[in-house]
Design a protein around this motif. Sequence first.
Motif, PDB file in Angstrom:
ATOM      1  N   SER A  69       0.558  -0.930  -0.124  1.00 35.78           N
ATOM      2  CA  SER A  69      -0.081  -0.366   0.052  1.00 35.78           C
ATOM      3  C   SER A  69       0.589   0.986   0.221  1.00 35.78           C
ATOM      4  O   SER A  69       0.726   2.612  -0.432  1.00 35.78           O
ATOM      5  N   PHE A  70       1.832   0.593   0.660  1.00 36.84           N
ATOM      6  CA  PHE A  70       3.136   2.721   0.495  1.00 36.84           C
ATOM      7  C   PHE A  70       3.117   2.289  -0.906  1.00 36.84           C
ATOM      8  O   PHE A  70       3.885   3.520  -1.198  1.00 36.84           O
ATOM      9  N   GLU A 118      -9.920   2.942  -9.865  1.00 38.11           N
ATOM     10  CA  GLU A 118     -11.508   1.770  -9.764  1.00 38.11           C
ATOM     11  C   GLU A 118     -10.695   0.320 -10.901  1.00 38.11           C
ATOM     12  O   GLU A 118     -11.195  -0.891 -10.849  1.00 38.11           O
ATOM     13  N   GLY A 119     -10.162   0.916 -12.348  1.00 32.98           N
ATOM     14  CA  GLY A 119      -9.575  -0.581 -13.075  1.00 32.98           C
ATOM     15  C   GLY A 119      -8.128  -1.368 -13.078  1.00 32.98           C
ATOM     16  O   GLY A 119      -8.061  -2.132 -13.187  1.00 32.98           O
ATOM     17  N   THR A 120      -7.754  -0.734 -11.934  1.00 31.78           N
ATOM     18  CA  THR A 120      -6.291  -1.030 -11.805  1.00 31.78           C
ATOM     19  C   THR A 120      -5.909  -1.767 -10.149  1.00 31.78           C
ATOM     20  O   THR A 120      -4.887  -2.281 -10.365  1.00 31.78           O
ATOM     21  N   VAL A 121      -6.756  -1.497  -9.177  1.00 28.19           N
ATOM     22  CA  VAL A 121      -6.630  -1.817  -8.155  1.00 28.19           C
ATOM     23  C   VAL A 121      -7.083  -3.390  -7.692  1.00 28.19           C
ATOM     24  O   VAL A 121      -6.068  -3.982  -7.028  1.00 28.19           O
ATOM     25  N   LEU A 122      -7.419  -4.204  -8.763  1.00 25.52           N
ATOM     26  CA  LEU A 122      -7.959  -5.417  -8.576  1.00 25.52           C
ATOM     27  C   LEU A 122      -6.495  -6.032  -8.972  1.00 25.52           C
ATOM     28  O   LEU A 122      -6.097  -6.948  -7.780  1.00 25.52           O
ATOM     29  N   TRP A 123      -5.821  -5.614  -9.994  1.00 24.26           N
ATOM     30  CA  TRP A 123      -5.397  -5.729 -10.252  1.00 24.26           C
ATOM     31  C   TRP A 123      -3.518  -5.719  -8.991  1.00 24.26           C
ATOM     32  O   TRP A 123      -2.258  -6.462  -9.289  1.00 24.26           O
ATOM     33  N   SER A 124      -4.224  -4.621  -8.668  1.00 17.62           N
ATOM     34  CA  SER A 124      -2.875  -4.281  -8.083  1.00 17.62           C
ATOM     35  C   SER A 124      -3.017  -5.788  -6.718  1.00 17.62           C
ATOM     36  O   SER A 124      -1.641  -5.517  -5.602  1.00 17.62           O
ATOM     37  N   THR A 131      -8.000   1.315   2.632  1.00 14.20           N
ATOM     38  CA  THR A 131      -7.727   3.471   3.357  1.00 14.20           C
ATOM     39  C   THR A 131      -6.925   4.469   2.388  1.00 14.20           C
ATOM     40  O   THR A 131      -6.681   5.149   2.281  1.00 14.20           O
ATOM     41  N   VAL A 132      -6.817   3.769   1.131  1.00 10.63           N
ATOM     42  CA  VAL A 132      -5.907   4.476   0.346  1.00 10.63           C
ATOM     43  C   VAL A 132      -6.402   4.999  -1.264  1.00 10.63           C
ATOM     44  O   VAL A 132      -6.258   5.053  -1.974  1.00 10.63           O
TER      45      VAL A 132
END
Lengths: 307, 294
Positions: free
Chosen positions: B129-130, B155-161, B239-240
């Motif tokens: 997350s950092f 929205e579109g990237t966080v799942l892959w993160s 949180t981010v």
Amino acid sequence: MSTAPPDLDRPASGTPEHDRPGVQRGVTRPPAATRILVTAILVLVAVYFLVPVYWVVVAATKSTEDLFTTNGFWFANVQLLENVRSVFAYDGGIFVRWFGNSLLYAGGGALVATYLAAAGGYALAVYDFKGKNTVFGLVLGGVLVPGTATALPLFLMFSRLGLTDTYLSVLLPSFVSPFGFFLCRIYAGSVVPTSLVESARLDGAGELRIFHTFGLRMMAPALVTVFLFQFVGIWNNYFLPLIMLADENLYPITLGLVNWRAQVDRLPEFYELTTGGVLVSIIPLAILMIVLQRFWRGGLTEGSVKG
Amino acid sequence: MRGAQRRAPWILLSPFLVLFALTFLLPVVYAVGQSFTAVDRRGLFGEGGITSSFAGFDNYARALDDPTFVASIGRVLLFGVVQVPVMIVLVTVLALLLESASARWPGFFRAAYFLPYGIPGVIASILWSFLYLPGFSPIVAGLGKLGITVDFLGEGTVLWSIANIVTWSYAGYNMLIVIAQLKSIPGEVYEAAKMDGAGPFRLAWSVQLPLIRPALVLATVFSIIGTLQLFAEPQVLRTVSPAIDASYTPNFAAFTSAFTYNDLGVAAAQAVLIAVAAFVLSFVFLRVVSRRDS
């Protein structure tokens, strides 16, 4: 998540170089170009796996201000000792307490779980009795039940018993390792000879005594594996303590650090505390993983090999 | 003597079985029961008395009527369809490379890849997350200097993160399982392949891959079960990342139903649905794999 269980066949690692098939029969060494290419790929992948760890080592040496203003991948004004000291000192040393709690949950839980799994697995392997297959099938089903699916109802049951928010609420579920049970049953079946149990009986040893003197000793390699898996499983568990515990004093380190992490937006000094705390928290397990690497073994595949 | 032998297995088994019943069987039974129960609180806080009644499939209907819960199922399915195969391929390639004659320092690389397994998923999520956070992360800054702007938390990237965190955490462990199985291949098999003039690729494809299949199948099944249980990673990243809501994954939704909305019936129904989905998907996968065998 995504954790497939271990196998007992042979050490997964720590095998000397010449044991690798290609090297052992390495009359024809692969061409230099291939070796360079393969090693380059391995180095790149290693960078991927190590960068976050390297980053936190660097970050833990910095003040919150430097964390924002200096290059994250290089050292600035190193104040590691100061940061570590404030991690340990914050809130009357709560971090040390969390650390101790994690050790208690993981160490105590894994120790009891290993002993219970050993006793159960040994019983199934050595004795013939009615209901044996039912017991085995039932426990094997437990291996496939997602841990989080039981955590929620367990919380509801425990809250009726007044057990939530106690050490026991995390320890009791940690005492049970269906997978360890499975592994011990397979392993005991292949290493504990019936003849030895018979002759111990003729010498007048009681059944429980035979288990404690011979059984446990012969199953030792499997027990180390079961212990390690359960230890890391409990140490890494987050969902169960999150659901069960409200009192900060009972938190394991995972819960405590998430708590710190959640406060960075209001209180920036928590950046410093969180990075320092993360670094301190991963050191012991990292050492454990590397030193005991050879005890980490493969999968349920053992069952298909030894039946 | 005979009596002692008849009693002994049960004495040895009973501590395990009692705890197993308490922490595995009863919760499952309890969750199923709860999922068919409607709790009626009279008065604002239930001060008028609480009554429970049989609700049939009401709780299930309510769970599946909730578009956010259905969306969370779709999300983890998409996640699983991409992340699990990517990780399994990565794991296989790494294991084969490390066990090949061309690899230098295999012990070091093995340890390096395995290290993240010792870091709790939730701590790994804090770390990443950092590293995803703009204005803080040296990775985002470095890419920015190269003229590449990435938003790891959109929205579109966080799942892959999240998929990246999961892969980072578990690839090394799964690799060890595959390596263990590779090491169990008898030397004669390699010699026979060499006699037939098989090169390294042919060896990997027609000899090693078929023999490590059980390990790969197993790793896949446990990854499927794990995917359905995703919780810590989205909870920390929430949180981010504003793109993550409180029912981002099915497990997160069940947690929210229970502890935010205090709707235990629906929470239980959701938990049961997750467990059933894990079971069905694992079963289907195993069927497909074994059908190809015969």
